[in-house]
Enzyme design. Structure first.
Site, short mmCIF file in Angstrom:
data_model
loop_
_atom_site.label_atom_id
_atom_site.label_comp_id
_atom_site.label_asym_id
_atom_site.label_seq_id
_atom_site.Cartn_x
_atom_site.Cartn_y
_atom_site.Cartn_z
N ASP A 96 -26.26 -22.92 -25.41
CA ASP A 96 -27.71 -23.07 -25.21
C ASP A 96 -28.27 -24.05 -26.24
O ASP A 96 -27.68 -24.25 -27.30
CB ASP A 96 -28.43 -21.72 -25.38
CG ASP A 96 -27.99 -20.71 -24.34
OD1 ASP A 96 -27.50 -21.12 -23.28
OD2 ASP A 96 -28.12 -19.51 -24.63
N1 URA Z 1 -24.06 -16.88 -24.87
C1 URA Z 1 -25.37 -17.23 -24.92
O1 URA Z 1 -26.24 -16.43 -24.63
N2 URA Z 1 -25.67 -18.47 -25.29
C2 URA Z 1 -24.76 -19.40 -25.62
O2 URA Z 1 -25.11 -20.54 -25.97
C3 URA Z 1 -23.40 -19.02 -25.57
C4 URA Z 1 -23.08 -17.76 -25.18
#
Ligand code: URA
Length: 238
Positions: free
Chosen positions: A104
């Site tokens: 993310d």
């Molecule tokens: N899980 C998440 O919620 N975000 C990420 O970036 C990676 C794994």
């Protein structure tokens, strides 16, 4: 066999036009002999290439380990935000690499970037069962019942049942907690959604391991390096 000008352009030595003039100037040697024909076809694995007396280390694929910073998106292009590819030097961008899976925008940590499409497919397939380890900070306390729920497979708010995951609580207080989470899936917002379904929120998330590859402390956020030969071999075995 491929055209010499195409090979050098792909390696980031300039545009096809620029390379044509470098070749015309007699700056390129193949197996020690000057080559002035830019359309000549060579097998770059089988001959030595020199540009202005410097040896060219030919490779088709690159494998990069980045410590992704917060605020940058895991994509090759974005209309609004800086991408993980934007922060690479042009000599790496010329390989047209892409991130293996996604973190993310606000997640930090280990991201592999490559132009090896076959390996990418293998690494992101849930059937490959690659362990992805995250360091997470949570806004509420965690307890043994949460560990148990992660182990049995969390059911997300949309009804999806996650694969078994490991939750290791490092510290838990009324004000929040710190933990390491190991998952084998890579669904959108996976870790955040897992905690959400327990009524808790992830306030900080950093990936620290991807299969056999670990993020070292010396690689600062926003920094990257090429994977070593041993590391590349280890992920190809997955
Ligand atoms: N899980 C998440 O919620 N975000 C990420 O970036 C990676 C794994």
């Amino acid at each position: 066999m491929d055209r010499l000008d195409k090979i050098l352009a792909n390696l980031g030595y300039g545009t096809r036009k620029e390379i044509k003039s470098i070749i015309k100037n007699g700056e390129i040697k193949i197996n020690g002999a000057v080559v002035k024909d830019n359309s000549v076809k060579i097998n770059p694995y089988e001959c030595s290439i020199e540009i202005s007396g410097e040896n060219v280390d030919y490779k088709k694929y690159i494998y990069i380990l980045m410590n992704k910073p917060c605020g940058v998106v895991s994509a090759t292009f974005d209309n609004f935000d800086e991408t993980v590819i934007d922060i690479l030097e042009p000599k790496y961008q010329s390989f047209k690499p892409f991130p293996v899976g996604r973190l993310d925008k606000d997640t930090r940590g280990l991201l592999i970037i490559t132009n090896d499409g076959k390996l990418n497919h293998r690494l992101i397939s849930p059937r490959s069962h690659v362990d992805k380890v995250y360091y997470a900070e949570i806004d509420r306390p965690l307890n043994e019942s949460d560990v148990d729920k992660f182990g049995k497979g969390i059911v997300l708010k949309d009804g999806y049942k996650c694969m078994s995951a490991a939750l290791h609580i490092m510290e838990s207080t009324q004000d929040g907690s710190r933990a390491e989470v190991t998952v084998q899936e890579g669904k959108f917002h996976q870790v955040k959604k897992m905690f959400n379904s327990l009524g808790k929120n992830v306030v900080y998330l950093r990936r620290i391991r991807f299969g056999p590859i670990k993020l070292e402390d010396s690689l600062e956020e926003g920094e990257y390096r090429e994977l070593s030969k041993e590391e590349i071999e280890s992920i190809k075995k997955i």
